[in-house]
Design an enzyme around this catalytic site. Structure first.
Site, short mmCIF file in Angstrom:
data_model
loop_
_atom_site.label_atom_id
_atom_site.label_comp_id
_atom_site.label_asym_id
_atom_site.label_seq_id
_atom_site.Cartn_x
_atom_site.Cartn_y
_atom_site.Cartn_z
CG HIS A 1 58.17 -47.19 3.12
ND1 HIS A 1 57.66 -46.14 3.03
CD2 HIS A 1 59.11 -46.63 4.11
CE1 HIS A 1 58.22 -44.98 3.36
NE2 HIS A 1 58.94 -45.41 4.33
CG HIS B 1 66.36 -48.14 3.62
ND1 HIS B 1 65.95 -47.43 2.57
CD2 HIS B 1 65.74 -47.61 4.69
CE1 HIS B 1 64.91 -46.69 2.91
NE2 HIS B 1 64.70 -46.71 4.34
#
Ligand code: G3P
Ligand code: CA
Length: 334
Positions: free
Chosen positions: A68, A26
């Protein structure tokens, strides 16, 4: 074919547990190095992750970068470098900066802004905020890194690309989906369905990828909580019903749920119970890739080992987004 076999097994009442669940790094090995830096991706590759995640937004010149947020301020020094470039809401949007400008920024650990206006590390035990020379990579640069590492190590680590806020990009006059597919075409990843997975919180974007842009790549419908205000017009409560799951199966290959949507955890005893969502998805032939395991931010009352056990043995997740790919790899290898 996978879906057909799963459906057949489900009809026969046979569990469709994944034989080899995927370790999905991740934002890279983000528990150890600043998220989405090439250093974090190289570390995750070395730790044996099966897929490395890329969250993707666009620059002012339309270049896909690995970041992100649509904002630069939580993970770079943009506020110090370009103090006059915030929008009226006080935020610094990647879409307002050229790639050359973004390349000049220093990337760092994720921060959160306190009421005092001061920024502090979101995860204080992680990589120090003020050290290192990290940058924001383009999607192309990251793919080149992974391709190179795959060649030099003989591994086959894949890409797991999330289109961030595609509807917002459209409102701003940009086509994020087409820009990402163009980079995949340029790097030779267009039809490598075993090496690239696409994910998005927005159902309309996934439907478009499947039916209008005709991508053959696997698609994962991410499931948020309705209170988060994600991009697009999506009802995530409805997605988690039998009808919602059946609809997802018409355009996607799997779901990416938030862990609390899969598991109810008793904080006192650490006992975990299935919510039934994973079973529903498996019965529809969908894979289940929950997010996110954070060893330094676990649900109350549960250990890393217990959470891995609940995800892989109780609800039979087919993969897991993890900030600690070494811990997830070690659990699965045991
Ligand atoms: O994409 C899976 C997971 O990463 C979704 O949450 O906010 O970390 O992108 P987020
Ligand atoms: Ca993501």
């Amino acid at each position: 074919m996978y879906r057909f076999i799963c459906a057949l097994l489900a009809l026969l009442g046979i569990s469709v547990a994944s034989a080899n669940p995927l370790v999905i790094a991740h934002r890279g090995a983000s528990g150890y190095l600043p998220e989405h830096t090439l250093e974090a991706k190289a570390m995750a590759h070395a730790m044996g992750a099966d897929f490395l995640e890329q969250d993707v937004v666009l620059t002012a010149d339309g270049i896909p970068i690995v970041l992100h947020d649509i904002h630069l301020d939580p993970t770079t020094d943009v506020e110090e470098r370009f103090p006059d470039r915030a929008r009226e809401d006080g935020r610094y949007y990647a879409l307002d900066f050229s790639l050359a400008e973004i390349r000049s920024l220093r990337a760092h650990e994720r921060t959160v802004k306190r009421d005092t206006g001061e920024r502090e590390a979101a995860y204080p035990g992680r990589f120090p905020l003020d050290t290192g020379h990290f940058t924001v990579p383009t999607l192309k640069e990251e793919i080149d890194l992974i391709t190179g590492l795959n060649r030099s190590t003989g591994r086959h680590t894949g890409l797991y690309i999330e289109l961030k806020a595609p509807q917002w990009h459209t409102q701003q006059g940009y086509d994020a989906a087409k820009a990402v597919l163009a980079v995949l075409e340029q790097t030779g990843y267009t039809d490598q369905s075993d090496r690239v997975i696409l994910q998005c919180f927005d159902a309309a974007t996934l439907r478009r990828l499947r039916h209008e842009l005709n991508t053959p790549l696997p698609l994962i419908q991410l499931i948020a909580d309705n209170s988060w205000g994600e991009d697009g017009d999506n009802d995530y409560d409805a997605m988690r019903t039998a009808a919602g799951i059946a609809d997802i199966a018409t355009y996607a290959d799997g779901i990416g749920p938030w862990i609390p949507q899969l598991l109810t955890i008793d904080g006192a005893s650490g006992a975990a119970f299935s919510t039934g969502l994973a079973e529903l998805a498996h019965e529809a032939g969908l894979v289940v890739h929950p997010y996110t395991l954070r060893a330094d931010d676990l649900p109350d009352g549960i250990t890393v080992e217990q959470l891995h056990t609940a995800l892989f043995e109780l609800v039979k997740a087919d993969g897991l987004f993890t900030d600690f790919p070494d811990l997830t790899r070690a659990f699965l290898d045991r």
